[in-house]
Design a protein around this motif. Sequence first.
Motif, short mmCIF file in Angstrom:
data_model
loop_
_atom_site.label_atom_id
_atom_site.label_comp_id
_atom_site.label_asym_id
_atom_site.label_seq_id
_atom_site.Cartn_x
_atom_site.Cartn_y
_atom_site.Cartn_z
N TYR A 281 0.82 -1.15 -0.01
CA TYR A 281 0.11 0.09 -0.10
C TYR A 281 0.88 1.25 0.09
CZ TYR A 281 -3.68 -3.29 1.27
OH TYR A 281 -4.43 -4.54 1.32
N SER A 282 1.20 1.49 -1.15
CA SER A 282 2.34 2.75 -1.30
C SER A 282 1.44 4.04 -0.82
CB SER A 282 2.80 2.96 -2.72
OG SER A 282 1.67 3.09 -3.49
N ALA A 283 0.21 4.20 -0.64
CA ALA A 283 -0.42 5.45 -0.62
C ALA A 283 -0.36 5.67 0.81
CB ALA A 283 -1.84 5.39 -1.27
N LEU A 284 -0.26 4.71 1.60
CA LEU A 284 -0.51 4.69 3.07
C LEU A 284 0.55 5.48 4.00
CD1 LEU A 284 -2.46 3.48 5.46
CD2 LEU A 284 -0.69 1.77 5.87
N ASP A 285 0.25 6.68 4.41
CA ASP A 285 1.24 7.52 5.23
C ASP A 285 0.86 7.63 6.71
OD1 ASP A 285 -0.90 9.17 5.18
OD2 ASP A 285 0.03 10.43 3.52
N TRP A 286 1.59 8.45 7.31
CA TRP A 286 1.15 8.47 8.78
C TRP A 286 -0.24 9.27 8.88
CZ3 TRP A 286 3.76 5.27 11.31
CH2 TRP A 286 5.15 5.09 10.96
N ASN A 287 -0.44 10.05 8.22
CA ASN A 287 -1.61 10.82 8.15
C ASN A 287 -3.00 9.78 8.27
OD1 ASN A 287 -0.90 13.31 8.99
ND2 ASN A 287 -1.08 14.28 7.09
N ASN A 288 -2.72 8.81 7.11
CA ASN A 288 -3.89 7.73 7.04
C ASN A 288 -3.63 6.99 8.47
OD1 ASN A 288 -2.54 7.60 3.92
ND2 ASN A 288 -4.75 8.09 4.26
N ILE A 289 -2.82 6.53 8.85
CA ILE A 289 -2.44 5.58 10.12
C ILE A 289 -3.05 6.17 11.38
CG2 ILE A 289 -0.86 4.76 11.77
CD1 ILE A 289 0.75 4.00 9.40
N LYS A 290 -3.02 7.78 11.46
CA LYS A 290 -3.58 8.58 12.56
C LYS A 290 -5.03 8.44 12.60
CE LYS A 290 0.59 11.17 13.43
NZ LYS A 290 1.27 12.23 13.46
N ALA A 291 -5.39 8.66 11.30
CA ALA A 291 -6.76 8.93 10.73
C ALA A 291 -7.63 7.64 11.19
CB ALA A 291 -7.23 9.49 9.33
N LEU A 292 -7.02 6.63 10.74
CA LEU A 292 -7.52 5.00 10.77
C LEU A 292 -7.83 4.85 12.43
CD1 LEU A 292 -6.20 3.03 7.89
CD2 LEU A 292 -8.69 4.02 8.21
N LEU A 293 -6.56 5.13 13.01
CA LEU A 293 -6.61 4.71 14.39
C LEU A 293 -7.70 5.58 15.01
CD1 LEU A 293 -4.76 3.52 16.58
CD2 LEU A 293 -3.63 5.53 16.93
N MET A 294 -7.90 6.73 14.72
CA MET A 294 -8.91 7.55 15.12
C MET A 294 -10.63 6.94 14.93
SD MET A 294 -11.69 9.72 14.00
CE MET A 294 -11.27 10.29 12.37
N ASN A 295 -10.67 6.20 13.64
CA ASN A 295 -11.85 5.75 13.41
C ASN A 295 -12.12 4.30 14.22
OD1 ASN A 295 -11.84 6.09 9.84
ND2 ASN A 295 -12.34 7.41 11.29
N MET A 296 -11.02 3.53 14.47
CA MET A 296 -11.14 2.44 15.27
C MET A 296 -11.52 2.72 16.86
SD MET A 296 -10.62 0.22 13.04
CE MET A 296 -11.07 1.20 11.87
#
Length: 497
Positions: A281-296
């Motif tokens: 997943y080349s598009a996955l960056d730290w902002n994606n990780i933080k945002a998905l963490l927020m969702n979970m």
Amino acid sequence: MILVLSVTISIILIFYILHKTLNQSKTTLPPGPPSLPLIGNLHQLGTTADPHIYLHQLSKKYGPIIHMKLGSIPVLVIYSAKLAKQVLKTQDLAFCSRPKLLGQQKLSYYSCDLVFTPYNQDWREMKKITHIHLLSNKRVHSFRPIREEEISCMITKISTSSSQNQALNLSEVAMAASSHMVCRIAFGKRYEEGGPGMKRFFQILKGFDNLTTSFFVSDYFPAFGFVDKISGRMNSADVVCKGMDSFYQELIDEHLESRMMKEEEDMLAVLIKLKEDHSSYSALDWNNIKALLMNMIVASAETVPAATIWTMTALMKAPKAMEKLQEEMRSLVGGKGKVEEDDLPKLPYLKAVINESLRLYPPAPLLIPRETMDVCRLDGYEIGPKTMVYVNAYAVGRDPEYWENPDEFIPERFLNSNTDPKGQDFGLIPFGSGRRMCPGMSMGYLTTQLLVANLVYSFDWELPKGIRAQDLDINPTSGIAVHKKNALLLVPKSYAV
């Protein structure tokens, strides 16, 4: 100076709205309450603490679909199971985007998550990551030991309280148990109750609620976003988001520093691994990780305890249903001492009770607002693009054309029935349906079943002295996730196995 500024803004607003109104093409729109110049129906929704209930009352006057204006934004509200099916399934693609509301955009690092991101390729990538790597059936099953341990801790805590014969704040107990599960599953930590870590975690949840319920002028009058800066609202939002970002970053740094491989990894560890594997997943960056963490974090920590407490409240108001549920579970489980996940398929009345509670008290009664992507037709009306769409799950669950005696708590309606909340029966949509259905539905439903089952199996519950079942209120909080406003106070009596 302030007076001059206010007058200037008012004049500009008047000319802006008049210009927009005169240039709008004439379309056939659904009925709805009269709106005021400039603000539309903002004055009606902005003054009610229970928008899903207020909107439900409007449907009794205007029908199963209504049109409103929130400033410059056209809004549809859907109330019937029939139309919910049209929006969530038949025409799902036309209705599956998200409005770019400022609070939600800030929380999602400007469309880096799964929940609030508009429908596009980036969203599809986040959905793929979530379904395959975070919330697959295998992954949900791997978290079973955590669920069992935290429920056991909860029961032990209540047992200690039961010996004192005093009222227990069950709302706090359910929130604590759910939060412990979420923290361990999402990022592998267990905070001490009442300690600084747990207090900070609750601040994250509070910040989310604040940003999703705050009023930003730029959402409804885009040309006048500067008012949010002048008023200080933008700065307040930035402070909240900075605190949340710091929390996520500390968790990421801890994971990067420890590099400890565990047999069962938490969600954050999985996401970090995916980011480092650029071929996946080349598009996955730290902002994606933080945002998905927020969702979970938010999805589980908010909705599961809310659903648990609404169910316990409904059972306390329906003692015969409580007695029937206890008899079913105690007959099956016997002296084992706890209800396990393997027991759940053998407990049809438990499932019926949970479904009936979700029908009457969906934790997210207005779901997450959708947005149309193009011109479409619904129930004979022409709906323009960029229309915000609310599906009122609270009202759909009370649709008299779909449900008999819709306002009554009757779990038996789900016995010998295939109706369930998994998004295919549109009279029961607590998790939504279609492309934007809640990705954590399976884990949330499972956890709610386990919490309620063990609470009801392990204890006989009584109301505090002087309180009658009919006195129990069902007043909700505001926000995307709706809790019981006043804590549920009950007296637990340990069940002698």
